[in-house]
Write an enzyme that holds these catalytic residues in place. Structure first.
Site, PDB file in Angstrom:
ATOM      1  N   PRO A 299       0.806  -1.225   0.000  1.00 29.48           N
ATOM      2  CG  PRO A 299      -0.835  -1.563   1.613  1.00 29.48           C
ATOM      3  CD  PRO A 299       0.483  -2.097   1.140  1.00 29.48           C
TER       4      PRO A 299
ATOM      5  CD  GLU B  70       1.575  -7.735  10.219  1.00 25.70           C
ATOM      6  OE1 GLU B  70       0.828  -8.718  10.274  1.00 25.70           O
ATOM      7  OE2 GLU B  70       1.176  -6.589   9.902  1.00 25.70           O
TER       8      GLU B  70
ATOM      9  NE  ARG C 131      -6.924  -6.034 -20.814  1.00 24.50           N
ATOM     10  CZ  ARG C 131      -7.903  -6.689 -21.464  1.00 24.50           C
ATOM     11  NH1 ARG C 131      -8.050  -7.986 -21.306  1.00 24.50           N
ATOM     12  NH2 ARG C 131      -8.725  -6.054 -22.273  1.00 24.50           N
TER      13      ARG C 131
ATOM     14  CG  ASP D  98      -9.330  -2.596 -22.752  1.00 21.92           C
ATOM     15  OD1 ASP D  98     -10.372  -3.089 -23.212  1.00 21.92           O
ATOM     16  OD2 ASP D  98      -8.414  -3.260 -22.282  1.00 21.92           O
TER      17      ASP D  98
HETATM   18  N1  LIG Z   1      -3.027  -2.652  -1.438  1.00 22.42           N
HETATM   19  C1  LIG Z   1      -1.920  -3.229  -1.969  1.00 22.42           C
HETATM   20  N2  LIG Z   1      -1.372  -2.871  -3.133  1.00 22.42           N
HETATM   21  O1  LIG Z   1      -0.295  -3.640  -3.326  1.00 22.42           O
HETATM   22  N3  LIG Z   1      -0.130  -4.485  -2.318  1.00 22.42           N
HETATM   23  C2  LIG Z   1      -1.131  -4.262  -1.457  1.00 22.42           C
HETATM   24  C3  LIG Z   1      -1.341  -4.981  -0.205  1.00 22.42           C
HETATM   25  O2  LIG Z   1      -2.294  -4.746   0.518  1.00 22.42           O
HETATM   26  N4  LIG Z   1      -0.417  -5.900   0.076  1.00 22.42           N
HETATM   27  C4  LIG Z   1      -0.509  -6.649   1.304  1.00 22.42           C
HETATM   28  C5  LIG Z   1       0.838  -7.145   1.723  1.00 22.42           C
HETATM   29  C6  LIG Z   1       1.823  -6.007   1.841  1.00 22.42           C
HETATM   30  C7  LIG Z   1       3.142  -6.502   2.295  1.00 22.42           C
HETATM   31  C8  LIG Z   1       3.010  -7.273   3.565  1.00 22.42           C
HETATM   32  C9  LIG Z   1       2.009  -8.374   3.447  1.00 22.42           C
HETATM   33  C10 LIG Z   1       0.684  -7.871   3.017  1.00 22.42           C
END
Ligand SMILES: Nc1nonc1C(=O)NCC1CCCCC1
Length: 249
Positions: A92, A119, A157, A172
């Site tokens: 994220p 994590e 794509r 698209d």
């Molecule tokens: N949202 C997201 N966009 O790209 N990845 C995402 C995510 O939520 N990834 C979870 C992962 C992140 C690293 C630790 C384990 C959980």
């Protein structure tokens, strides 16, 4: 396009390697996925792949030596396949993926995609081994595998030849910065709701204009932000004005 994947759950990727557009791209050699599992680099009896965070707190991190072992082999795999990949980490905290980003990633000389679990990963590994962090959206998932598959599907794509007839990519909606128009198929009437007559007319120019008008109108209604950064040509401006007038009526 060559993509190396570092993941504790490589079998999850069968969702894209064995089905649909991406599955056919793999079959046709337009998309090549190779996997490295950190668990294969564990040296202890329990094949440990997680480790406790310094500073305490809930949760675990991916164990550094097994992660870096897999990453090193993925790099070697890329090199022996003749590629100089960008190393991507999904989280994220990354750059938000959009169509332009997918298009950009599809031009790289291969990718290594690291799917996090627990994590996440040690910040020193991010700084030393990761070239770019990318996000598929502002929400927290349980692992990086689904975000990795979303990214790979979107960029696949954009790889020439992957889509049946190349114009489907250009048509698209996000490809041209608009939301998609409504689509209809048989039967002609569902619960008394008919298919718009223009789509039954066989007049391809009228159909093209109707679809463009609907895309512009939907974007205006649902994602006006997408229109802010866009210059409309004369035809698009006329069609959108018509849509707005009809909507207000
Ligand atoms: N949202 C997201 N966009 O790209 N990845 C995402 C995510 O939520 N990834 C979870 C992962 C992140 C690293 C630790 C384990 C959980």
């Amino acid at each position: 396009m060559w993509i190396g994947v570092v993941s504790l759950f490589p079998e999850m990727f069968e969702a894209i390697t064995r089905h649909g557009v991406t599955g056919r791209a793999v079959e046709r050699g337009l998309l090549e996925l190779a996997f490295w599992n950190p668990r294969d680099y564990a040296t202890d009896r329990h094949r440990t792949v997680d480790d406790r965070p310094y500073g305490g707190g809930p949760g675990m991190l991916m164990k550094v030596d097994t992660l870096r072992g897999a990453l090193a082999e993925a790099r070697a795999g890329a090199e022996s396949a003749g590629h100089r990949p960008s190393v991507i980490y999904l989280s994220p905290q990354g750059r938000r993926l959009d169509q332009a980003g997918a298009r950009e990633l599809a031009t790289r000389d291969g990718l290594i995609v690291v799917a996090g679990r627990y994590e996440g990963i040690d910040e020193r590994v991010v700084e030393a081994d990761i070239d770019e962090e990318w996000s598929i959206g502002d929400y927290v998932l349980s692992g990086g595998e689904l975000p990795a598959m979303v990214m790979i599907d979107a960029l696949a794509r954009e790889v020439p030849g992957v889509l049946g007839h190349s114009d489907s990519a250009s048509e698209d909606s996000f490809a041209d910065g608009l939301l998609d128009c409504p689509h209809y198929t048989r039967p002609e009437v569902i619960d008394g709701h008919r298919v718009p007559d223009v789509l039954l007319s066989g007049n391809h120019e009228l159909i093209r204009r109707w679809r463009l008008k609907q895309s512009l109108g939907r974007t205006w209604l649902r994602r006006p932000d997408m229109l802010e950064s866009r210059t409309l040509d004369r035809e698009q401006r006329k069609l959108l004005d018509e849509f707005i007038d009809e909507h207000a009526a």
